[in-house]
Design a protein around this motif. Sequence first.
Motif, PDB file in Angstrom:
ATOM      1  N   SER A  87       0.823  -1.203   0.000  1.00  0.00           N
ATOM      2  CA  SER A  87       0.000   0.000   0.000  1.00  0.00           C
ATOM      3  C   SER A  87       0.862   1.260   0.000  1.00  0.00           C
ATOM      4  O   SER A  87       0.601   2.198   0.731  1.00  0.00           O
ATOM      5  CB  SER A  87      -0.923  -0.024   1.215  1.00  0.00           C
ATOM      6  N   VAL A  88       1.875   1.270  -0.793  1.00  0.00           N
ATOM      7  CA  VAL A  88       2.762   2.424  -0.896  1.00  0.00           C
ATOM      8  C   VAL A  88       2.217   3.344  -1.983  1.00  0.00           C
ATOM      9  O   VAL A  88       1.969   2.922  -3.104  1.00  0.00           O
ATOM     10  CB  VAL A  88       4.201   1.974  -1.243  1.00  0.00           C
ATOM     11  N   ALA A  89       2.036   4.622  -1.627  1.00  0.00           N
ATOM     12  CA  ALA A  89       1.502   5.577  -2.596  1.00  0.00           C
ATOM     13  C   ALA A  89       2.591   6.005  -3.566  1.00  0.00           C
ATOM     14  O   ALA A  89       3.772   5.931  -3.272  1.00  0.00           O
ATOM     15  CB  ALA A  89       0.948   6.783  -1.850  1.00  0.00           C
ATOM     16  N   GLY A  90       2.144   6.453  -4.732  1.00  0.00           N
ATOM     17  CA  GLY A  90       3.096   6.975  -5.702  1.00  0.00           C
ATOM     18  C   GLY A  90       3.280   6.062  -6.882  1.00  0.00           C
ATOM     19  O   GLY A  90       2.565   5.073  -7.058  1.00  0.00           O
ATOM     20  N   GLU A  91       4.256   6.456  -7.704  1.00  0.00           N
ATOM     21  CA  GLU A  91       4.518   5.707  -8.923  1.00  0.00           C
ATOM     22  C   GLU A  91       5.968   5.250  -8.951  1.00  0.00           C
ATOM     23  O   GLU A  91       6.836   5.845  -8.318  1.00  0.00           O
ATOM     24  CB  GLU A  91       4.238   6.582 -10.142  1.00  0.00           C
TER      25      GLU A  91
ATOM     26  N   PRO B  94      14.018  -0.580 -11.635  1.00  0.00           N
ATOM     27  CA  PRO B  94      13.737   0.852 -11.506  1.00  0.00           C
ATOM     28  C   PRO B  94      14.650   1.676 -12.410  1.00  0.00           C
ATOM     29  O   PRO B  94      15.849   1.398 -12.522  1.00  0.00           O
ATOM     30  CB  PRO B  94      14.033   1.138 -10.028  1.00  0.00           C
ATOM     31  N   VAL B  95      14.076   2.667 -13.064  1.00  0.00           N
ATOM     32  CA  VAL B  95      14.833   3.497 -13.993  1.00  0.00           C
ATOM     33  C   VAL B  95      15.980   4.210 -13.265  1.00  0.00           C
ATOM     34  O   VAL B  95      17.002   4.517 -13.874  1.00  0.00           O
ATOM     35  CB  VAL B  95      13.886   4.474 -14.735  1.00  0.00           C
ATOM     36  N   THR B  96      15.829   4.439 -11.964  1.00  0.00           N
ATOM     37  CA  THR B  96      16.879   5.113 -11.197  1.00  0.00           C
ATOM     38  C   THR B  96      18.167   4.301 -11.105  1.00  0.00           C
ATOM     39  O   THR B  96      19.227   4.859 -10.825  1.00  0.00           O
ATOM     40  CB  THR B  96      16.398   5.436  -9.768  1.00  0.00           C
ATOM     41  N   LEU B  97      18.084   2.985 -11.341  1.00  0.00           N
ATOM     42  CA  LEU B  97      19.285   2.131 -11.290  1.00  0.00           C
ATOM     43  C   LEU B  97      19.985   2.031 -12.643  1.00  0.00           C
ATOM     44  O   LEU B  97      21.129   1.598 -12.713  1.00  0.00           O
ATOM     45  CB  LEU B  97      18.926   0.719 -10.827  1.00  0.00           C
TER      46      LEU B  97
ATOM     47  N   GLY C  10       0.643   0.991  -5.730  1.00  0.00           N
ATOM     48  CA  GLY C  10      -0.455   0.243  -5.134  1.00  0.00           C
ATOM     49  C   GLY C  10      -0.830  -1.006  -5.924  1.00  0.00           C
ATOM     50  O   GLY C  10      -1.485  -1.910  -5.412  1.00  0.00           O
ATOM     51  N   GLN C  11      -0.415  -1.075  -7.197  1.00  0.00           N
ATOM     52  CA  GLN C  11      -0.713  -2.218  -8.058  1.00  0.00           C
ATOM     53  C   GLN C  11       0.384  -3.285  -8.024  1.00  0.00           C
ATOM     54  O   GLN C  11       0.259  -4.319  -8.657  1.00  0.00           O
ATOM     55  CB  GLN C  11      -0.906  -1.758  -9.503  1.00  0.00           C
ATOM     56  N   ILE C  12       1.478  -3.004  -7.314  1.00  0.00           N
ATOM     57  CA  ILE C  12       2.586  -3.962  -7.254  1.00  0.00           C
ATOM     58  C   ILE C  12       2.289  -4.999  -6.180  1.00  0.00           C
ATOM     59  O   ILE C  12       2.150  -4.661  -5.004  1.00  0.00           O
ATOM     60  CB  ILE C  12       3.927  -3.251  -6.968  1.00  0.00           C
TER      61      ILE C  12
END
Length: 158
Positions: free
Chosen positions: A2-6, A22-25, A108-110
């Motif tokens: 239940s983590v908000a955000g994208e 993750p694109v950040t990696l 939230g969809q993960i």
Amino acid sequence: MSVAGELQAVTFGLGAETFAVPVTLVCEILDWTETFHIPNGPDYLLGLTDLRGEGVTTIDLRRRLGLPPVAPTPSTRILVIDVPVDGRNLVLGLVVDRVLEVSTFDRGQIGAAPDIGVRWPSRYIAGVVKRTEGFVVLVDVAQIFSSAEVNALHASAA
């Protein structure tokens, strides 16, 4: 979860399956080139890839996940990523069958990683996203490489 955000992630294919990191990696996406072979490494260690004069330790992600190796194709890419291990970032090249796109997932969809029904250890999976065309497996790159493995990879590369 239940983590908000994208979460923005680079999606890529191994066989018929879709994975993401993750694109950040992701530092860079390179076309496939032969690696400089390093003897006596694990079977998934392909060698070093030249990245502007620096040698990047390059691994076959298919083999690391226990999938059968395949010959490179024109779609084969090397994802150069920063792997957070033991409080430091290590640069690794991951050979993947093809890079698909940058996708945005609603956190939230993960869903959680399944304990059974997958061909690789569930600790390698950060989560799973259901999309209309199937599932996307979010890879936990830090879990794929233990500190001992990373140290062995870098010792082999040195």
